[in-house]
Scaffold this active site. Structure first.
Site, PDB file in Angstrom:
ATOM      1  N   HIS A   1      32.585  35.147  51.903  1.00 45.17           N
ATOM      2  CA  HIS A   1      31.564  35.286  50.868  1.00 45.17           C
ATOM      3  C   HIS A   1      31.913  34.607  49.628  1.00 45.17           C
ATOM      4  O   HIS A   1      31.073  34.059  48.853  1.00 45.17           O
ATOM      5  CB  HIS A   1      31.139  36.860  50.783  1.00 45.17           C
ATOM      6  CG  HIS A   1      29.608  37.204  50.427  1.00 45.17           C
ATOM      7  ND1 HIS A   1      28.807  37.467  51.413  1.00 45.17           N
ATOM      8  CD2 HIS A   1      29.241  37.048  49.085  1.00 45.17           C
ATOM      9  CE1 HIS A   1      27.768  37.704  50.451  1.00 45.17           C
ATOM     10  NE2 HIS A   1      27.856  37.395  49.495  1.00 45.17           N
TER      11      HIS A   1
ATOM     12  N   GLU B   1      23.273  34.515  41.127  1.00 49.37           N
ATOM     13  CA  GLU B   1      21.936  34.476  40.381  1.00 49.37           C
ATOM     14  C   GLU B   1      22.242  33.783  39.100  1.00 49.37           C
ATOM     15  O   GLU B   1      21.073  33.653  38.489  1.00 49.37           O
ATOM     16  CB  GLU B   1      21.382  35.905  40.183  1.00 49.37           C
ATOM     17  CG  GLU B   1      20.639  36.374  41.344  1.00 49.37           C
ATOM     18  CD  GLU B   1      21.522  36.908  42.634  1.00 49.37           C
ATOM     19  OE1 GLU B   1      22.764  37.363  42.235  1.00 49.37           O
ATOM     20  OE2 GLU B   1      21.386  36.800  43.748  1.00 49.37           O
TER      21      GLU B   1
ATOM     22  N   PHE C   1      30.491  26.935  32.514  1.00 50.28           N
ATOM     23  CA  PHE C   1      30.848  27.803  33.713  1.00 50.28           C
ATOM     24  C   PHE C   1      32.101  28.557  33.215  1.00 50.28           C
ATOM     25  O   PHE C   1      33.228  28.478  33.082  1.00 50.28           O
ATOM     26  CB  PHE C   1      31.683  26.828  34.678  1.00 50.28           C
ATOM     27  CG  PHE C   1      31.955  27.352  36.065  1.00 50.28           C
ATOM     28  CD1 PHE C   1      30.827  27.804  37.008  1.00 50.28           C
ATOM     29  CD2 PHE C   1      33.250  27.736  36.239  1.00 50.28           C
ATOM     30  CE1 PHE C   1      31.396  28.460  38.135  1.00 50.28           C
ATOM     31  CE2 PHE C   1      33.774  28.283  37.490  1.00 50.28           C
ATOM     32  CZ  PHE C   1      32.768  28.764  38.396  1.00 50.28           C
TER      33      PHE C   1
ATOM     34  N   TRP D   1      27.453  42.447  38.749  1.00 52.58           N
ATOM     35  CA  TRP D   1      28.455  42.609  39.600  1.00 52.58           C
ATOM     36  C   TRP D   1      29.762  42.676  38.857  1.00 52.58           C
ATOM     37  O   TRP D   1      30.061  41.748  37.820  1.00 52.58           O
ATOM     38  CB  TRP D   1      28.827  41.719  40.837  1.00 52.58           C
ATOM     39  CG  TRP D   1      28.284  41.917  42.094  1.00 52.58           C
ATOM     40  CD1 TRP D   1      26.774  41.823  42.431  1.00 52.58           C
ATOM     41  CD2 TRP D   1      28.851  42.294  43.180  1.00 52.58           C
ATOM     42  NE1 TRP D   1      26.822  42.429  43.760  1.00 52.58           N
ATOM     43  CE2 TRP D   1      27.909  42.555  44.115  1.00 52.58           C
ATOM     44  CE3 TRP D   1      30.187  42.646  43.498  1.00 52.58           C
ATOM     45  CZ2 TRP D   1      28.444  42.932  45.589  1.00 52.58           C
ATOM     46  CZ3 TRP D   1      30.581  43.178  45.160  1.00 52.58           C
ATOM     47  CH2 TRP D   1      29.702  43.285  45.701  1.00 52.58           C
TER      48      TRP D   1
HETATM   49  C1  DLZ Z   1      27.582  40.070  47.611  1.00 52.59           C
HETATM   50  C2  DLZ Z   1      28.684  39.764  46.473  1.00 52.59           C
HETATM   51  C3  DLZ Z   1      29.801  40.075  46.697  1.00 52.59           C
HETATM   52  C4  DLZ Z   1      30.626  40.694  47.946  1.00 52.59           C
HETATM   53  N1  DLZ Z   1      30.962  39.806  45.827  1.00 52.59           N
HETATM   54  C5  DLZ Z   1      30.457  39.791  44.496  1.00 52.59           C
HETATM   55  C6  DLZ Z   1      31.573  39.294  43.568  1.00 52.59           C
HETATM   56  O1  DLZ Z   1      32.752  39.499  43.871  1.00 52.59           O
HETATM   57  N2  DLZ Z   1      31.051  38.926  42.351  1.00 52.59           N
HETATM   58  C7  DLZ Z   1      29.597  38.749  42.095  1.00 52.59           C
HETATM   59  O2  DLZ Z   1      29.174  38.301  40.947  1.00 52.59           O
HETATM   60  N3  DLZ Z   1      28.791  39.215  42.973  1.00 52.59           N
HETATM   61  C8  DLZ Z   1      28.994  39.302  44.082  1.00 52.59           C
HETATM   62  N4  DLZ Z   1      28.157  39.425  45.277  1.00 52.59           N
HETATM   63  C9  DLZ Z   1      26.795  39.356  44.756  1.00 52.59           C
HETATM   64  C10 DLZ Z   1      26.401  37.839  44.786  1.00 52.59           C
HETATM   65  O3  DLZ Z   1      26.600  37.082  43.795  1.00 52.59           O
HETATM   66  C11 DLZ Z   1      24.660  37.699  44.864  1.00 52.59           C
HETATM   67  O4  DLZ Z   1      24.137  38.918  43.795  1.00 52.59           O
HETATM   68  C12 DLZ Z   1      24.272  38.271  46.165  1.00 52.59           C
HETATM   69  O5  DLZ Z   1      24.717  37.581  47.398  1.00 52.59           O
HETATM   70  C13 DLZ Z   1      22.551  38.474  46.265  1.00 52.59           C
HETATM   71  O6  DLZ Z   1      21.988  36.940  46.300  1.00 52.59           O
END
Ligand code: DLZ
Length: 172
Positions: A97, A67, A122, A31
């Site tokens: 979220h 994760e 972290f 992400w």
């Molecule tokens: C779902 C999600 C959202 C909305 N935003 C981010 C983000 O800005 N940064 C990030 O690293 N991950 C995001 N995720 C994904 C969650 O970390 C995770 O992968 C999902 O909720 C599945 O467990």
């Protein structure tokens, strides 16, 4: 700690131990890949600049910041690393979220430090917007990945300072 007037990579002059003998795990999230890939590159570059051998840096990707905890746990369990650097970027959105992910990963990573008795760093950016993330991933506030790498090395130096005391035994 606010980084408004601080370049996070400005670690010159601080006392950083030699990282030559250590094995590191780096886990980073897909992400916000543009940001997390830059954090990862900064962390790896800083580890190597401080003596770490490239073959002693194990790099793994996870889908999102949520994760990172389990990714770090796999590294601790299966790769026999001395320290782990967790890198992610959670950008503030319009829903809660953001809070759930940030709280979970902060708690998860804290717990791993204690569970494995190794530094688990972290390195998760929690900016309000994309520009703030860019500023901290190689932009005007430096690279948080560099800072995370320095923190890992310093914590290993701290651990070694206890190991050299003859009255203390270490299992890890
Ligand atoms: C779902 C999600 C959202 C909305 N935003 C981010 C983000 O800005 N940064 C990030 O690293 N991950 C995001 N995720 C994904 C969650 O970390 C995770 O992968 C999902 O909720 C599945 O467990």
């Amino acid at each position: 700690m606010s980084s408004v007037n601080k370049n996070l990579s400005d670690v010159e002059g601080s006392n950083i131990p030699d990282a030559k003998t250590f094995k590191f795990g780096v886990v980073y999230s897909e992400w916000n890949y543009e940001i997390t890939n830059a954090l990862k590159d900064g962390a790896v570059k800083t580890l190597v600049q401080n003596g770490a051998l490239s073959e002693n840096i194990i790099i793994k990707e996870v889908p999102g910041s949520f994760e990172l905890t389990l990714g770090a746990q796999y590294l601790a369990e299966y790769s026999n690393v001395d320290a782990i650097i967790c890198l992610g970027c959670v950008i503030q959105g319009e829903t809660r979220h953001f809070d759930f992910i940030c709280d979970a990963v902060a708690k998860g990573i804290t717990d791993l430090n204690i569970k494995y008795n190794i530094p688990v760093i972290f390195g998760v950016l929690t900016p309000n917007n994309q520009q703030q993330a860019i500023d901290r991933a190689g932009g005007k506030h430096g690279n948080k990945g560099d800072e995370a790498a320095v923190t890992a090395i310093k914590m290993l130096g701290l651990k070694n300072s206890f190991k050299s005391s003859k009255s203390v035994g270490f299992s890890r």
